[in-house]
Design a protein around this motif. Structure first.
Motif, PDB file in Angstrom:
ATOM      1  N   LYS A 155       9.248  -6.725 -16.178  1.00  0.00           N
ATOM      2  CA  LYS A 155       9.951  -6.646 -17.451  1.00  0.00           C
ATOM      3  C   LYS A 155       9.821  -7.991 -18.151  1.00  0.00           C
ATOM      4  O   LYS A 155       9.830  -9.041 -17.502  1.00  0.00           O
ATOM      5  N   GLU A 156       9.696  -7.937 -19.473  1.00  0.00           N
ATOM      6  CA  GLU A 156       9.625  -9.185 -20.243  1.00  0.00           C
ATOM      7  C   GLU A 156      10.913  -9.347 -21.031  1.00  0.00           C
ATOM      8  O   GLU A 156      11.297  -8.473 -21.791  1.00  0.00           O
ATOM      9  N   GLU A 157      11.577 -10.465 -20.797  1.00  0.00           N
ATOM     10  CA  GLU A 157      12.838 -10.763 -21.472  1.00  0.00           C
ATOM     11  C   GLU A 157      12.792 -12.188 -22.004  1.00  0.00           C
ATOM     12  O   GLU A 157      12.500 -13.124 -21.254  1.00  0.00           O
ATOM     13  N   ASN A 158      13.059 -12.322 -23.290  1.00  0.00           N
ATOM     14  CA  ASN A 158      13.055 -13.645 -23.924  1.00  0.00           C
ATOM     15  C   ASN A 158      11.750 -14.396 -23.678  1.00  0.00           C
ATOM     16  O   ASN A 158      11.738 -15.606 -23.445  1.00  0.00           O
ATOM     17  N   GLY A 159      10.651 -13.643 -23.738  1.00  0.00           N
ATOM     18  CA  GLY A 159       9.336 -14.249 -23.589  1.00  0.00           C
ATOM     19  C   GLY A 159       8.945 -14.573 -22.163  1.00  0.00           C
ATOM     20  O   GLY A 159       7.874 -15.148 -21.927  1.00  0.00           O
ATOM     21  N   LYS A 160       9.775 -14.216 -21.194  1.00  0.00           N
ATOM     22  CA  LYS A 160       9.471 -14.483 -19.793  1.00  0.00           C
ATOM     23  C   LYS A 160       9.382 -13.184 -19.005  1.00  0.00           C
ATOM     24  O   LYS A 160      10.188 -12.281 -19.202  1.00  0.00           O
ATOM     25  N   LYS A 161       8.382 -13.117 -18.133  1.00  0.00           N
ATOM     26  CA  LYS A 161       8.198 -11.931 -17.285  1.00  0.00           C
ATOM     27  C   LYS A 161       8.944 -12.131 -15.975  1.00  0.00           C
ATOM     28  O   LYS A 161       8.973 -13.229 -15.425  1.00  0.00           O
ATOM     29  N   ARG A 162       9.540 -11.049 -15.483  1.00  0.00           N
ATOM     30  CA  ARG A 162      10.231 -11.098 -14.190  1.00  0.00           C
ATOM     31  C   ARG A 162      10.075  -9.765 -13.488  1.00  0.00           C
ATOM     32  O   ARG A 162       9.788  -8.741 -14.123  1.00  0.00           O
ATOM     33  N   SER A 163      10.253  -9.779 -12.173  1.00  0.00           N
ATOM     34  CA  SER A 163      10.150  -8.526 -11.423  1.00  0.00           C
ATOM     35  C   SER A 163      11.485  -7.804 -11.457  1.00  0.00           C
ATOM     36  O   SER A 163      12.552  -8.423 -11.377  1.00  0.00           O
ATOM     37  N   VAL A 164      11.400  -6.486 -11.592  1.00  0.00           N
ATOM     38  CA  VAL A 164      12.588  -5.629 -11.663  1.00  0.00           C
ATOM     39  C   VAL A 164      12.365  -4.421 -10.757  1.00  0.00           C
ATOM     40  O   VAL A 164      11.277  -4.228 -10.208  1.00  0.00           O
ATOM     41  N   GLU A 165      13.399  -3.592 -10.631  1.00  0.00           N
ATOM     42  CA  GLU A 165      13.292  -2.399  -9.803  1.00  0.00           C
ATOM     43  C   GLU A 165      12.195  -1.467 -10.340  1.00  0.00           C
ATOM     44  O   GLU A 165      11.968  -1.381 -11.546  1.00  0.00           O
ATOM     45  N   ILE A 166      11.550  -0.793  -9.431  1.00  0.00           N
ATOM     46  CA  ILE A 166      10.487   0.145  -9.791  1.00  0.00           C
ATOM     47  C   ILE A 166      11.052   1.215 -10.727  1.00  0.00           C
ATOM     48  O   ILE A 166      12.108   1.789 -10.470  1.00  0.00           O
ATOM     49  N   GLY A 167      10.330   1.432 -11.823  1.00  0.00           N
ATOM     50  CA  GLY A 167      10.762   2.403 -12.820  1.00  0.00           C
ATOM     51  C   GLY A 167      11.530   1.787 -13.963  1.00  0.00           C
ATOM     52  O   GLY A 167      11.769   2.446 -14.973  1.00  0.00           O
TER      53      GLY A 167
END
Length: 251
Positions: free
Chosen positions: A191-203
């Protein structure tokens, strides 16, 4: 198709506190395998007994290069054989092993040597990418340098689909290129939030997990490994959600 495993780095604090209990929880969540990121001085016989009792398989072990050389490699192989794990995976390269094209060429030869010893002992050896391997060196990525100069029968690929995407590459293109050399896929959503990518739950993110599973299956991938590195809540609950969501996608 391959089976679903949990990379225990996803629940590293719990695993370090009580590895056996964490593996038991993973089995209860429905994971068919666990992939190790350290054994925390757990006796091999105790670990093997628990895994047999819970009917959960070893889906590889992330093992640093310092544990893959000399006498350390012999000890590593012996421990993993005792617990029933046949797959050793180098999960990381220090900057000194990847700053230049020649560094990658030298590292590839080092991986070949490790892979040969693993093969001689009935083990499989693989390398797991992050994003830095996709830096370009004279028109060729570090990833392609590594796998272009390692022998396919000695060094397999664990493709981290998140990090390949993070680096701007399409994981399915890499899977199609390397085919059955890819022994496992790391599956985590982005997921991309505030210009930064991070790992999130599948789906909950932008990766096409269904297509990754399908293309992996078509290319004979053995394991689909859930890994998550960023959390808003309890990592164990995220592990449970990831397993549930994978089952829904696969169905």
């Amino acid at each position: 198709m391959g089976e679903f495993g949990l990379q225990l780095y996803s629940v590293r604090d719990t695993a370090e506190d009580n590895l056996l209990e964490t593996i038991s929880l993973a089995a209860d969540m429905g994971y068919q395998g666990v992939q190790f990121a350290g054994f925390f001085q757990t006796p091999a016989k105790n670990l093997k007994r628990l895994m047999d009792d819970k009917q959960i398989d070893a889906a590889g072990s992330h093992t640093g290069l310092d544990e893959l050389t000399g006498d350390k490699l012999k000890e590593t192989i012996a421990y993993n054989q005792e617990i029933g794990n046949s797959l050793l995976i180098c999960p990381w390269l220090s900057e000194t092993d990847r700053k230049t094209r020649s560094d990658y060429q030298r590292t590839a030869q080092k991986l070949n040597e490790i892979g040969q010893i693993c093969k001689d002992n009935g083990m499989i050896f693989a390398y797991h990418n992050h994003h830095f391997e996709f830096e370009m060196f004279d028109g060729e990525t570090g990833f392609d340098l590594l796998f272009g100069q390692t022998e396919p029968e000695l060094v397999q690929i664990e493709l981290d689909c998140y990090w390949a995407t993070y680096a701007g590459y399409e994981p399915t293109d890499i899977i199609s290129k390397y085919g059955r050399r890819i022994i496992s896929l790391h599956i985590k959503d982005m997921k991309e939030e505030n210009g930064k990518k991070r790992s999130v739950e599948i789906g909950a993110g932008m990766l096409d997990i269904s297509t990754l599973l399908r293309v992996g299956k078509e290319n004979g991938v053995n394991w689909f490994i859930v890994e998550q590195e960023d959390f808003d809540g309890d990592p164990l609950e995220s592990a449970r959600s990831n397993m549930n969501n994978l089952n829904k996608i696969f169905l």
